[in-house]
Structures are given as C-alpha cells and as structure tokens.
Design a protein around this motif. Structure first.
Motif, PDB file in Angstrom:
ATOM      1  N   HIS A   1       0.847  -1.183   0.000  1.00 25.95           N
ATOM      2  CA  HIS A   1       0.000   0.000   0.000  1.00 25.95           C
ATOM      3  C   HIS A   1       0.885   1.237   0.000  1.00 25.95           C
ATOM      4  O   HIS A   1       2.102   1.155   0.154  1.00 25.95           O
ATOM      5  CB  HIS A   1      -0.890  -0.003   1.242  1.00 25.95           C
ATOM      6  CG  HIS A   1      -1.721  -1.235   1.398  1.00 25.95           C
ATOM      7  ND1 HIS A   1      -2.848  -1.473   0.636  1.00 25.95           N
ATOM      8  CD2 HIS A   1      -1.595  -2.317   2.223  1.00 25.95           C
ATOM      9  CE1 HIS A   1      -3.387  -2.630   0.985  1.00 25.95           C
ATOM     10  NE2 HIS A   1      -2.643  -3.165   1.940  1.00 25.95           N
ATOM     11  N   ASP A   2       0.263   2.408  -0.137  1.00 23.33           N
ATOM     12  CA  ASP A   2       1.017   3.627   0.125  1.00 23.33           C
ATOM     13  C   ASP A   2       0.987   3.896   1.631  1.00 23.33           C
ATOM     14  O   ASP A   2       0.311   3.198   2.397  1.00 23.33           O
ATOM     15  CB  ASP A   2       0.481   4.806  -0.695  1.00 23.33           C
ATOM     16  CG  ASP A   2      -0.971   5.159  -0.379  1.00 23.33           C
ATOM     17  OD1 ASP A   2      -1.482   4.788   0.697  1.00 23.33           O
ATOM     18  OD2 ASP A   2      -1.605   5.810  -1.229  1.00 23.33           O
ATOM     19  N   LEU A   3       1.748   4.884   2.066  1.00 17.89           N
ATOM     20  CA  LEU A   3       1.891   5.116   3.500  1.00 17.89           C
ATOM     21  C   LEU A   3       0.572   5.529   4.143  1.00 17.89           C
ATOM     22  O   LEU A   3       0.242   5.065   5.252  1.00 17.89           O
ATOM     23  CB  LEU A   3       2.964   6.178   3.749  1.00 17.89           C
ATOM     24  CG  LEU A   3       3.278   6.503   5.213  1.00 17.89           C
ATOM     25  CD1 LEU A   3       3.704   5.253   5.981  1.00 17.89           C
ATOM     26  CD2 LEU A   3       4.361   7.579   5.301  1.00 17.89           C
TER      27      LEU A   3
ATOM     28  N   GLY B   1       9.499   1.617   0.028  1.00 21.11           N
ATOM     29  CA  GLY B   1       9.921   2.175   1.299  1.00 21.11           C
ATOM     30  C   GLY B   1       9.628   1.220   2.438  1.00 21.11           C
ATOM     31  O   GLY B   1       8.939   0.209   2.270  1.00 21.11           O
ATOM     32  N   ILE B   2      10.182   1.533   3.590  1.00 19.22           N
ATOM     33  CA  ILE B   2       9.861   0.813   4.826  1.00 19.22           C
ATOM     34  C   ILE B   2       9.401   1.833   5.850  1.00 19.22           C
ATOM     35  O   ILE B   2      10.100   2.825   6.116  1.00 19.22           O
ATOM     36  CB  ILE B   2      11.083   0.047   5.376  1.00 19.22           C
ATOM     37  CG1 ILE B   2      11.474  -1.095   4.453  1.00 19.22           C
ATOM     38  CG2 ILE B   2      10.790  -0.493   6.788  1.00 19.22           C
ATOM     39  CD1 ILE B   2      10.533  -2.283   4.487  1.00 19.22           C
TER      40      ILE B   2
ATOM     41  N   THR C   1      10.047   6.702   8.403  1.00 23.43           N
ATOM     42  CA  THR C   1      10.357   5.856   7.252  1.00 23.43           C
ATOM     43  C   THR C   1      11.863   5.793   7.037  1.00 23.43           C
ATOM     44  O   THR C   1      12.586   6.751   7.321  1.00 23.43           O
ATOM     45  CB  THR C   1       9.681   6.390   5.972  1.00 23.43           C
ATOM     46  OG1 THR C   1      10.164   7.691   5.669  1.00 23.43           O
ATOM     47  CG2 THR C   1       8.163   6.433   6.144  1.00 23.43           C
ATOM     48  N   ALA C   2      12.318   4.665   6.525  1.00 22.76           N
ATOM     49  CA  ALA C   2      13.747   4.463   6.281  1.00 22.76           C
ATOM     50  C   ALA C   2      14.248   5.459   5.246  1.00 22.76           C
ATOM     51  O   ALA C   2      13.582   5.737   4.243  1.00 22.76           O
ATOM     52  CB  ALA C   2      14.004   3.037   5.815  1.00 22.76           C
TER      53      ALA C   2
END
Length: 250
Positions: A166-168, A239-240, A187-188
């Motif tokens: 998903h998106d954030l 992203g993470i 986020t990383a």
C-alpha cells in the motif's frame, strides 16, 4: 568438508534500520516500561536484545523459523548477559499463542502472521490480538513511495505486483482500522537502504572476488547479480515504514 560461505556478518539489523534510529526507537519503547516483549520474525533478535538491555526487568521471546539466525541470537544473548531473560523459539508465528505481550516487535515479518495477500491488514489485526491493552507495537512494513511502473515491477522479486504493498497513508489507515492509534511514524532513509542492501551483499561479493573459480562461484555470482538488479528496480520506489502503534482500549 564444504566450507560455509559467509552470511550477513556486515549487518547489525536485517533491514534498513540505522543504529541512530534504533537507539531512538528503543528509548521510546523503553519509556513505556514493558515487562514482556514478543518479537515476531525476530531473526537474530538485535532490536529485542537492545530493548531488554534498556529495560532490566523485562523478559523477551523471539519467534522465527530460521535456525541459523536463531543460533546467532542465542550467542548474542549469551555475550551480553541476557540469556536468562530471553527465549528464542524456532516455530511459525501463524496463530501463535505467545501473546499478549506489553511490547510486540514485527519488523519486515507481517507475512508470518497470516495467509492473506498482501498480509498487512490481517497481520495488523493479529498484532492487536498479541499486544496488551497498555502496550505498544512496533511494526516495520513495506509501502510504495510512489506507484511502481510496469518496467520497475518486472525487475523486482518474481511476480511483483502493484498490489503487493500500500502507500503510507493507506498503511496508517489499516493500522487505525485494526484498533491502533499511531504514536510515531517514520520511514527508512535512502542512506539506511543503501547501508542495508550493501551489507546484505558485501560478504559474498568480497568472497566471490577472491574465489572466482570456486565450485559455488557461478551460482553465487548469479544470485548476487540477480539481487542487485532487483534492488536497482525497487530503489526509491519501495519504502519501509516504522510505526509505533498504541492499542485502543477495548
């Protein structure tokens, strides 16, 4: 006797997590004084051990299916004088009865908590089941920084699809729907990703450069080149997010 190839000795954490971010996360989680800590997909348990070191009266359990990583976790616990306060169990987390715990860690391991694809919504509901009402959850979960193109998806992991993440904003909505309020969202960074991905490959890259004629060289070269190409496809796209979640009282 076959000599084992080096594996992941350059990594402190098995994910894009810097030491400075980990220190800040541990301080925040330790402030809630958890008595019990459960780490789902713990790997070698680095973050779990750091939390236990920061909260001297806490006990912990790490669950994973990788025996090699768990052996490393037990060695680290012994070396840090924490072995009497932590158990590392080689078992599946699916339907686990290990909770509820005051703090639940789940970094890059939501797939271990359910069978849905993508696993995020089901896993967040499981994490709510596993945490005590006054506790905290730290979940590390992938999200799309931006929608991936078809060309980018074709270069990622086998079968990669836009629906894999998903998106954030949606990820946070799913956490709220599962019964949490987000205490902290981070986020990383690009630097954390590069440190992780370089460290993930570094041992074998150095070994391969020194042993190009080894019987395992061709297979190792193909694996390294494949992973590097995948990384270049999701670099800046995947992203993470590290979400510190507070359970709403039931």
């Amino acid at each position: 006797m076959t000599t084992a190839l080096p594996r992941l000795t350059r990594l402190t954490f098995h994910g894009p997590l810097s030491a400075s971010r980990a220190d800040a996360v541990v301080r925040r989680l330790a402030a809630n004084r958890p008595r019990t800590v459960l780490d789902i997909g713990c790997g070698w348990g680095e973050l779990l051990l750091r939390v236990l070191a920061a909260v001297p009266d806490a006990t912990g359990t790490g669950v994973d299916v990788n025996a090699e990583d768990l052996a490393r976790a037990r060695r680290n616990a012994e070396e840090r004088g924490l072995a009497h306060r932590v158990e590392f169990a080689e078992e599946s987390a699916l339907g686990t009865r290990r909770g509820p715990a005051d703090l639940v860690l789940c970094l890059g391991a939501t797939h271990a908590l359910g069978k849905a694809e993508p696993p995020t919504a089901e896993a967040l509901c499981e994490l709510r089941r596993l945490v005590s009402d006054d506790g905290r959850v730290l979940v590390g979960e992938g999200f799309w920084e931006r929608p991936p193109t078809e060309a980018e998806l074709s270069g990622m992991w086998p079968g990669a699809a836009a629906g894999d993440h998903h998106d954030l904003a949606t990820l946070l909505d799913l956490a709220v729907a599962a019964g949490f309020r987000p205490e902290w969202t981070e986020t990383a960074s690009r630097e954390e990703w590069e440190e992780f991905e370089s460290g993930y490959q570094a041992d074998l890259e150095v070994w391969l450069a020194a042993h190009p004629g080894h019987p395992s060289a061709a297979e190792t070269r193909a694996r390294l080149d494949r992973h590097r190409a995948q990384w270049m496809s999701y670099r800046g796209v995947l992203g993470i997010a590290y979400l510190t979640l507070v359970p709403e009282r039931r």
